[in-house]
Design a protein around this motif. Structure first.
Motif, mmCIF file in Angstrom:
data_model
loop_
_atom_site.group_PDB
_atom_site.id
_atom_site.type_symbol
_atom_site.label_atom_id
_atom_site.label_comp_id
_atom_site.label_asym_id
_atom_site.label_seq_id
_atom_site.Cartn_x
_atom_site.Cartn_y
_atom_site.Cartn_z
ATOM 1 N N ARG A 1 0.837 -1.204 0.000
ATOM 2 C CA ARG A 1 0.000 0.000 0.000
ATOM 3 C C ARG A 1 0.876 1.260 0.000
ATOM 4 O O ARG A 1 0.612 2.211 -0.731
ATOM 5 N N ARG B 1 2.450 1.651 -3.423
ATOM 6 C CA ARG B 1 1.462 2.149 -4.388
ATOM 7 C C ARG B 1 1.341 3.661 -4.294
ATOM 8 O O ARG B 1 1.115 4.337 -5.293
ATOM 9 N N ARG B 2 1.500 4.183 -3.094
ATOM 10 C CA ARG B 2 1.422 5.638 -2.887
ATOM 11 C C ARG B 2 2.775 6.309 -3.108
ATOM 12 O O ARG B 2 2.965 7.452 -2.706
ATOM 13 N N VAL C 1 0.406 10.798 4.968
ATOM 14 C CA VAL C 1 -0.952 10.988 4.442
ATOM 15 C C VAL C 1 -1.769 11.834 5.410
ATOM 16 O O VAL C 1 -2.471 12.772 5.004
ATOM 17 N N VAL D 1 -4.350 12.187 -0.671
ATOM 18 C CA VAL D 1 -3.319 11.377 -1.317
ATOM 19 C C VAL D 1 -3.926 10.233 -2.124
ATOM 20 O O VAL D 1 -3.511 9.971 -3.254
ATOM 21 N N GLU D 2 -4.931 9.571 -1.561
ATOM 22 C CA GLU D 2 -5.549 8.447 -2.281
ATOM 23 C C GLU D 2 -6.159 8.916 -3.597
ATOM 24 O O GLU D 2 -6.063 8.226 -4.614
ATOM 25 N N VAL E 1 -3.303 9.433 -6.036
ATOM 26 C CA VAL E 1 -2.798 8.140 -6.516
ATOM 27 C C VAL E 1 -3.744 7.565 -7.569
ATOM 28 O O VAL E 1 -3.300 7.092 -8.624
#
Length: 180
Positions: free
Chosen positions: A65, A68-69, A77, A87-88, A91
């Motif tokens: 995870r 991925r970021r 975050v 942030v999500e 991404v």
């Protein structure tokens, strides 16, 4: 220094290199070292983490995870969220444009052979040696590597802190193992 490493500690370094290679990284990061500890079957770090309530699968999923970021930890975050940055969402937008995992790797395949350590990963190994010396151990094991990782600022320490695992907690657990 590597002559003092236990077989398990050497295996963790080999696994860290494999992780970096699998991800297409040009360098081995502290997260790769941590993944190497988690991936070493029946290693001391894995047993210590399980004892502290952190499973191998949980570690590997959380590292994925974070990758991925683009390496941004939960603490990062949270801090960015205070400034109104999601942030999500960023991404997801990057992945829509550039494909899944676009922030996770350099995008370049590494050459065969040796992958160097980042400055931070080298510091992890140096701190591991210091931990072994502090404990009076003649070897450098996975427990020393875990102690080094948990005391450094960054994604690994944040990941563990979110699960109630910090340097004093790991230090106590290592001390109890040695006393037992």
């Amino acid at each position: 220094m590597f002559e003092r490493f236990t077989v398990d500690a050497r295996m963790a370094v080999v696994e860290a290199q494999l992780v970096a290679r699998e991800l297409g990284s040009r360098e081995i990061s502290p997260q790769d070292v941590f993944a190497g500890l988690a991936r070493t079957e029946n290693g001391d770090a894995q047993r210590l983490l399980e004892q502290l309530g952190v499973s191998r699968d949980e570690v590997l999923a959380e590292l994925e995870r974070i990758r991925r970021r683009g390496g941004i930890s939960d603490a990062d975050v949270e801090a960015l969220t205070e400034f109104g940055i999601d942030v999500e969402q960023i991404v997801e937008r990057v992945e829509q444009t550039h494909g899944p995992g676009a922030l996770a790797s350099s995008g370049k395949r590494t050459r065969r052979g040796h992958i160097p350590f980042t400055v931070e990963a080298k510091k992890t190994l140096e701190l591991s040696l210091r931990e072994a010396v502090k404990l009076g151990d003649k070897h450098l094991g996975q427990e020393h590597m875990l102690l080094a990782l948990v005391q450094q600022k960054g994604a690994v320490a944040d990941l563990l802190a979110a699960r109630g695992v910090d340097y004093p907690t790991v230090r106590r657990a290592v001390g109890q193992r040695e006393a037992g």
